[in-house]
Every structure is written in structure tokens, then in C-alpha cells.
Scaffold this active site. Structure first.
Site, mmCIF file in Angstrom:
data_model
loop_
_atom_site.group_PDB
_atom_site.id
_atom_site.type_symbol
_atom_site.label_atom_id
_atom_site.label_comp_id
_atom_site.label_asym_id
_atom_site.label_seq_id
_atom_site.Cartn_x
_atom_site.Cartn_y
_atom_site.Cartn_z
ATOM 1 N N GLY A 22 0.833 -1.195 0.000
ATOM 2 C CA GLY A 22 0.000 0.000 0.000
ATOM 3 C C GLY A 22 0.862 1.238 0.000
ATOM 4 O O GLY A 22 2.065 1.166 0.239
ATOM 5 N N HIS A 23 0.270 2.371 -0.312
ATOM 6 C CA HIS A 23 1.064 3.594 -0.258
ATOM 7 C C HIS A 23 0.203 4.801 0.117
ATOM 8 O O HIS A 23 -1.001 4.823 -0.115
ATOM 9 C CB HIS A 23 1.790 3.838 -1.581
ATOM 10 N N GLY A 24 0.866 5.752 0.716
ATOM 11 C CA GLY A 24 0.191 6.988 1.108
ATOM 12 C C GLY A 24 1.021 8.171 0.669
ATOM 13 O O GLY A 24 1.918 8.027 -0.162
ATOM 14 N N THR A 25 0.743 9.334 1.231
ATOM 15 C CA THR A 25 1.446 10.541 0.830
ATOM 16 C C THR A 25 2.941 10.453 1.101
ATOM 17 O O THR A 25 3.759 10.812 0.272
ATOM 18 C CB THR A 25 0.905 11.753 1.611
ATOM 19 N N PHE A 26 3.282 9.975 2.275
ATOM 20 C CA PHE A 26 4.681 9.976 2.675
ATOM 21 C C PHE A 26 5.345 8.612 2.616
ATOM 22 O O PHE A 26 6.542 8.509 2.670
ATOM 23 C CB PHE A 26 4.813 10.508 4.112
ATOM 24 N N ALA A 27 4.551 7.591 2.552
ATOM 25 C CA ALA A 27 5.127 6.260 2.749
ATOM 26 C C ALA A 27 4.595 5.213 1.785
ATOM 27 O O ALA A 27 3.496 5.338 1.252
ATOM 28 C CB ALA A 27 4.858 5.807 4.175
ATOM 29 N N VAL A 29 4.347 0.876 1.726
ATOM 30 C CA VAL A 29 4.505 -0.292 2.586
ATOM 31 C C VAL A 29 4.726 -1.535 1.726
ATOM 32 O O VAL A 29 3.971 -1.800 0.797
ATOM 33 C CB VAL A 29 3.274 -0.494 3.496
ATOM 34 N N LYS A 44 7.645 -0.233 6.108
ATOM 35 C CA LYS A 44 7.100 1.042 5.689
ATOM 36 C C LYS A 44 8.279 1.928 5.301
ATOM 37 O O LYS A 44 9.174 2.172 6.113
ATOM 38 C CB LYS A 44 6.346 1.643 6.884
ATOM 39 N N ASP A 137 -6.705 8.738 14.851
ATOM 40 C CA ASP A 137 -7.123 8.499 13.473
ATOM 41 C C ASP A 137 -7.675 7.085 13.339
ATOM 42 O O ASP A 137 -7.328 6.348 12.432
ATOM 43 C CB ASP A 137 -5.953 8.711 12.507
ATOM 44 N N LYS A 139 -10.050 4.329 12.307
ATOM 45 C CA LYS A 139 -11.025 4.075 11.252
ATOM 46 C C LYS A 139 -10.781 2.659 10.763
ATOM 47 O O LYS A 139 -9.696 2.110 10.988
ATOM 48 C CB LYS A 139 -10.860 5.091 10.119
ATOM 49 N N ASN A 142 -7.489 1.447 9.349
ATOM 50 C CA ASN A 142 -6.347 1.281 10.249
ATOM 51 C C ASN A 142 -6.478 0.045 11.131
ATOM 52 O O ASN A 142 -5.686 -0.168 12.029
ATOM 53 C CB ASN A 142 -6.191 2.506 11.155
ATOM 54 N N ASP A 155 -0.952 1.912 12.105
ATOM 55 C CA ASP A 155 -0.819 3.284 11.670
ATOM 56 C C ASP A 155 -1.015 4.318 12.770
ATOM 57 O O ASP A 155 -2.061 4.962 12.873
ATOM 58 C CB ASP A 155 -1.794 3.568 10.517
ATOM 59 N N THR A 177 -9.998 11.437 9.902
ATOM 60 C CA THR A 177 -10.800 11.272 8.702
ATOM 61 C C THR A 177 -12.191 11.826 8.985
ATOM 62 O O THR A 177 -12.775 11.474 9.992
ATOM 63 C CB THR A 177 -10.876 9.769 8.376
#
Lengths: 464, 217
Positions: A22-27, A29, A44, A137, A139, A142, A155, A177
Site C-alpha cells: 500500500g502507499h500513502g502521501t509519505f510512505a 509499505v 514502511k 485516526d 477508522k 487502520n 498506523d 478522517t
């Protein structure tokens, strides 16, 4: 080509990096495998430049220390951190079952299953909160499921520790969120992070049970409005007990919103709830089996010198295992001068017994976790036993207080009682208390050895 | 030659080791470069606790172990002496890393066995003599404020020597030691510090200023 090369590269000669998870803005995985142990891990990878631009450097360091402080069966564990000039790598526990979100996406869950996840979530959140760690956070994305179908919270990217709290005790950052955030966060006033997590747990519970969000609208402003007013409707299949709990979770006033201890006492919650009992021994997380422990409440906490318990003990001496024999070298190694585990480390009890080991775990949850004391009996010579008592977890001061106010006076009375000849004609044993509980550095979490030896007799705690 | 190098290095020791030094240390120990960098943070803390000169003095070592710089412990003294590979009265960063490496859970057991042997061989005779063992037991009892009768101490020492001394010469040689440890692995219990595997989590500052290149990882 480059992806293939990336996929085959070895990190530190230790991890074989596999597919992107998976990926997000900064990282990003990745799945990876420890080539020494064959163990799967998740790595990560964080781009340093991006977090530098985002001013998140201090944040990353904080995230590491947070994750180090929370080891719980329902929280994803961080194993180690690596870094190069351009990247930071978090090596974490790999959780096989994927996101809980995927499960809910297929439709709402049965009440028993939803309750199980909610109970595990509350257990993890409660554990963190007592250590001054807030998620902020929470949800379904996570929340991961392991191969046994147990929940793992992941997370902690947006969590902050309590020392971040301003003088008014409230957080002031805007995060989370939208659908899961509490009304006070929307209000951009400072907020109490513990209460915010509880609200999010409520939204998660609702989603698990209903299969859709409690506060939802195509129009984001309309959604905010619903959250702000705490305007939600339960589907008809929700039991009245569940509706009552949700009403308490979605109290828009954080001051009157249900607390974690109150949730734990709630009727709907309690049904079928087995609090996860675990302890860390030799750096491994161990769960507590059923027959493995006994609760020693204050009322059953008999005076150790009471003749009843002595009798009880004398009646079944054969079922006691023989203590491990101890030689002079073992004895020497009790020296605090030879205990490097100290060098870098900055009460009603639950009793666990195994052979000649006893473990006491305090029920009071301090910031550093419950006070855990382990005692083990060794045989030095046929007539001389050594009992090693040491702190396995919890606060040092609390441990020292236990030694000076509980343990030593009890031993004193034990010696007094024993000097009077009894019908069991016990050997006249004088006792010696070994205590090297010297004070240590302020933040250090020390493991002090307090040993006592009871010549000619075994420690009465073995009789319980 | 060795002592000459020792003097030379002593003067250099105040200088902060660069990433090249870290890479050498990592290649020669159980630690990775990142772990050596994290250990450097720990070393800086320990070496500046009393005298801020970038070296760990005996008092600082004792302070780290007991939170009390003047507490006496025979084993702490011995440990310090063994860490101080160059025998110049201070523990330099390289010595610190090399010695701690033996305490790493992944360090070879033979290294741990040999280290404890040297620790207990108080007079460096190549044997653990009966009187050395007795001295160690008495020191421990003293450290813990415990009094045992001389007979009891003798009995403890006799029992252990009798078990260990297979050749019957009244002392323990390295071979007998190996066999004793094989039978009683608990003798090595202090030689493994699980905490060392999470040193990067305890001292995460290196993530910001690590000298490791992408290609090196």
C-alpha cells in the site's frame, strides 16, 4: 525492470523486499521476509525529503518512541527502524488477514463478530490511553485482521503523546478522517484526544454493525452538520442495549461522553468479553492461558503465616516441582554490577505460576503499565533456597514501595511467626532479605533484584 | 606496537567518529551501521554524565549500572576492565560497541562463554581458581548486604567446584568451563541483553542524520 530489481533487493542483507502492500502521501509499505528467520514483516518506507518539507521530522521520531511503548496483542508491533540519507524504514509486524474494512465492504457483520472486534479495539485503545498514547485516526482502514481473525490496530502516524498536550490539556491539531472525527475536532477548539478516540470507536462499531456510516452525506458540509449535532439513526436490527451504548458514544459533549472504564462496564459490551491478558517475557508477547493463573484478591490474600495455609501446603508437598538448582556462578550473576540490561533503559495482584516461578501483576494501570513482579525459587544447597524477586514491568518507584512497604514487613512478620514452634515442627528458619534496590537514573526503567533466602524452607507463596 | 597504537588512538578518541568508523564497527560486530549510530547516542549520554569529554570513565559506567557513581561492585569493576580493551582507564566508543556486541542475542555463544570466563578469572591466570570463586561469592553477598556463615559459603563454592572441576586439580580451566556452561546455560543469562535488538527504537535520532547511503543498505 527497475521494479524487478527493487523487488529482489536485500535490505541490510537481512530482509528480502517483496510486493507493494500500500502507499500513502509519505510512505510506501512493502511485504518483506527476514531471510534469517523466514518471518514475514511489513516495511514502511518513508521518503525523508517529503517529511522534511512537511515539517514532520520531529513527528517521525515521536512515532517511533510511541510504537516502542505500546506492545499489545491487538496493536501492530514495530521491530526496528533503519535509515539512509534519503529514506527511513520501519520494520513492522506483518498482519496477514488484510483490512477489516474489506470485510465490512462486503456487508455488515454479525453482532457477535462485530462485538468481538469492538472489544479488542477497546482493549487496545484502553492500553494506549493508560500509557498516554492516543491514536486520533481510528477508522476501519487502520484496523487489520491477523490469521486468527484477531484485530490489530495499525498506523499510529497521526497519534501524539500526552506530553504534546498544551497546558489546557487539549490537542489543537486538526486531523482525522472526516466521517470518523468527533464534533469537537470539527469545532477547531482544542480537544481531549482520549474522548476523540472514543467517538471514533463508536463510529467503527456502528459501521461494523450497520454496514454503513452513522454520519454521512454527499455534501461534506451537511455531513459535518450531522456530526456536530450528533444526528444519527440506528437501523432496526440494532438491539436496544446497543442503541443505548451508541447514544453514549455519540454524546456530542466530550465531557459527558462515555469513558473507557464505563464502556468496559456496559452490559452490551461485557457480554462475552474476555479481557486480553498478556505479559512480556524474554521479549516475547505471551498470552495467558486459562488454568495458568489465579487471582489473589485482597480477601483471599491470607496472611502467609496462617496455620491453615501451612497445613494446606504440608498436605500436598509432593505436587510441588523441585526448584532448579543454583550454583555459585548463578548466584554471582545476581549482581547488579553484572546486569547490563540496565545500562540503557531509560497494587492487588494477578498471580501466575509455573513450576518454581511466580509472577504477580498489578491491576492498577500506571503510565508505565501494571507493576509486574516475578519471583523464582532456586536451590542453592539442599538446605538453602534462594528466592529471586525482580521487577518485570511497571514503575520503579512503585516497585520500591512494594519492596519496602509490603514485601519486607511481611517477611519480618514471617520470621517472627516462625520462631514460635508450631505443630508442624517447621525448621527454625531465620530469613535474610537481599535487597539491592539502589535508586537509579530518573527516567530509567530498572529491573532490581531483591532476593531473599529462606534456609530450610520454601517460600510460602509457592503454596497458594 | 600495540601500546603505541593505544596511545595514538587515545588522543584521537575525543574526535567524533564519522560514518566510516561506524561502518567498520558494524562490519566487525553483530550490529548494523544504523544500530552503531543509535549506540552512539547512548554512548554520548553515558560518556557525558559526569565528565563531558566523550569517554566513559569508571564512575560513569557505575552510574549507568547503579545510578550511583560511587557504588562498589566487584563485577562492575571487572566488566569495566574487560570493556576497556586498551587498558587505559576509559571506555572509548569502539570498545563500547565491540564489547556490547557480545551481549547481543545474535552474538556467537562461544564469545559469551569466553567473556564470562575472563570476567571471573579475576587474576587473569587462565583459570577460575577456587579462591577467585569464593571472592566473587563473598563480593555478591556483600553487595546485597547479605550475611551467610562461612560454612555456607564454603559449601556453595565446594559444590560448584566439585561439579565443574572434571580434572580434579581444584580449579576450572576453559574446557571445563565450556562443559559447565553447557550443563547450566543459566550461567550465561546476563550475557544476553534482548534490549540491544531494539536499540534503534530507543535512540531513533539517527534516522535524521545517518551517514548510510542508499546503496549501502
Amino acid at each position: 525492470m527497475s521494479t524487478k530489481k527493487e523487488a529482489q533487493s536485500l535490505l541490510l542483507g537481512r530482509y528480502e523486499v517483496g510486493k507493494l502492500l500500500g502507499h500513502g502521501t509519505f510512505a510506501k509499505v512493502y511485504h518483506a521476509r527476514n531471510i534469517q528467520t523466514g518471518e514475514s514483516v511489513a516495511i514502511k518506507v518513508i521518503d525523508k525529503e517529503k517529511i522534511l518539507k512537511g515539517g514532520l521530522i520531529a513527528h517521525i521520531k515521536r512515532e517511533i518512541s510511541i510504537l516502542r511503548r505500546v506492545r499489545h496483542p491487538n496493536i501492530v508491533q514495530l521491530f526496528e527502524v533503519m535509515a539512509t540519507k534519503s529514506k527511513i524504514y520501519f520494520v513492522m509486524e506483518y498482519v496477514r488477514g488484510g483490512e477489516l474494512f474489506n470485510k465490512v465492504a462486503k456487508g455488515r457483520l454479525k453482532e457477535d463478530l462485530a462485538k468481538k472486534y469492538f472489544q479488542q479495539l477497546i482493549s487496545a485503545v484502553s492500553f494506549c490511553h493508560t500509557r498516554g498514547v492516543y491514536h486520533r485516526d481510528l477508522k476501519p482502514e487502520n484496523l487489520l485482521l491477523d490469521e486468527n481473525g484477531d484485530l490489530k490496530v495499525s498506523d499510529f502516524g497521526l497519534s501524539a503523546v500526552s506530553d504534546q498536550i498544551r497546558q489546557d490539556g487539549l490537542f489543537h491539531t486538526f486531523c482525522g478522517t472526516p466521517a470518523y472525527v468527533a464534533p469537537e475536532v470539527l469545532g477547531r477548539r482544542g480537544y481531549d484526544a482520549a474522548k476523540v478516540d472514543i467517538w471514533s470507536c463508536g463510529v467503527i462499531l456502528f459501521v461494523l454493525m450497520a454496514g454503513y456510516l452513522p454520519f454521512h452525506d454527499q455534501n461534506i458540509m451537511a455531513m459535518y452538520k450531522k456530526i456536530y449535532k450528533g444526528d444519527f439513526r440506528c437501523p432496526r436490527w440494532f438491539s436496544p442495549e446497543l442503541v443505548r451504548l451508541l447514544t453514549r458514544l455519540f454524546d456530542t459533549n466530550p465531557n459527558t461522553r462515555i469513558t473507557i472504564p464505563e464502556i468496559m462496564k456496559n452490559r452490551w459490551f461485557k457480554k462475552g468479553f474476555k479481557d486480553i491478558k498478556f505479559y512480556i517475557e524474554d521479549d516475547k508477547l505471551c498470552s495467558v492461558g486459562d488454568g495458568d493463573e489465579e487471582d489473589v484478591g485482597s480477601e483471599s490474600d491470607k496472611s502467609l503465616s496462617e496455620s491453615d495455609s501451612e497445613l494446606e501446603y504440608r498436605r500436598r508437598p509432593t505436587c510441588l516441582p523441585r526448584p532448579a538448582s543454583l550454583n555459585a556462578f548463578d548466584l554471582i550473576s545476581f549482581s547488579a554490577g553484572f546486569d547490563l540490561s540496565e545500562i540503557a533503559k531509560v497494587v492487588s495482584f494477578t498471580v501466575r505460576k509455573k513450576d518454581c516461578r511466580v509472577r504477580l501483576e498489578g491491576s492498577r494501570e500506571g503510565v508505565k503499565g501494571p507493576l509486574t513482579i516475578a519471583a523464582e525459587i532456586f536451590e542453592l544447597t539442599p538446605t538453602l533456597r534462594v528466592v529471586e524477586v525482580k521487577k518485570k514491568g511497571g514503575d520503579r518507584e512503585e516497585y520500591e514501595e512494594f519492596c519496602s512497604k509490603e514485601l519486607k514487613p511481611m517477611l519480618h512478620s514471617l520470621a517472627m511467626e516462625e520462631s514460635i514452634p508450631t505443630s508442624q515442627s517447621l525448621p527454625d528458619f531465620s530469613h535474610l532479605l537481599l535487597d539491592n534496590s539502589q535508586s537509579r537514573a530518573g527516567s530509567s526503567n530498572s529491573l532490581l533484584d531483591t532476593s531473599l533466602s529462606l534456609p530450610g524452607s520454601e517460600l510460602p507463596s509457592d503454596t497458594e | 606496537m600495540r601500546s603505541f597504537l593505544g596511545c595514538f588512538r587515545l588522543k584521537k578518541a575525543v574526535h567524533k567518529p564519522g560514518s566510516g568508523d561506524h561502518a567498520i564497527l558494524a562490519s566487525e560486530t553483530t550490529f548494523t551501521v544504523n544500530e552503531v549510530e543509535a549506540l552512539h547516542d547512548l554512548y554520548n549520554q553515558l560518556s557525558s554524565s559526569i565528565i563531558d569529554d566523550g569517554l566513559i570513565h569508571k564512575e560513569e559506567f557505575q552510574l549507568a549500572l547503579f545510578d550511583n557513581g560511587s557504588k562498589q561492585s566487584l563485577l562492575a569493576d571487572r566488566l569495566f576492565d574487560l570493556f576497556d580493551l586498551k587498558q587505559n582507564g576509559v571506555i572509548e566508543f569502539g570498545e563500547f560497541v565491540r564489547s556490547l556486541s557480545i551481549f547481543h542475542p545474535n552474538a556467537p555463544e562461544a564469545e559469551k562463554v569466553a567473556f564470562v570466563f575472563r570476567l571471573y578469572d579475576l587474576r587473569c591466570t587462565g583459570y577460575i581458581e577456587r579462591d577467585e570463586l569464593k571472592e566473587l561469592v563473598l563480593a555478591l553477598l556483600n553487595e546485597l548486604d547479605l550475611t551467610l556463615s562461612n560454612d555456607a559459603v564454603e559449601a556453595i563454592v565446594d559444590k560448584t567446584i566439585m561439579e565443574a572441576d572434571l580434572k580434579g586439580d581444584g580449579r576450572i580451566d576453559p574446557e571445563e568451563w565450556k562443559e559447565l556452561v553447557a550443563r547450566h546455560p543459566s550461567i550465561l543469562k546476563n550475557m544476553t541483553v534482548p534490549y540491544l535488538t531494539e536499540i534503534t527504537l530507543a535512540f531513533p535520532s539517527f534516522v535524521l542524520n545517518t551517514g548510510v547511503q542508499e546503496s549501502e543498505l
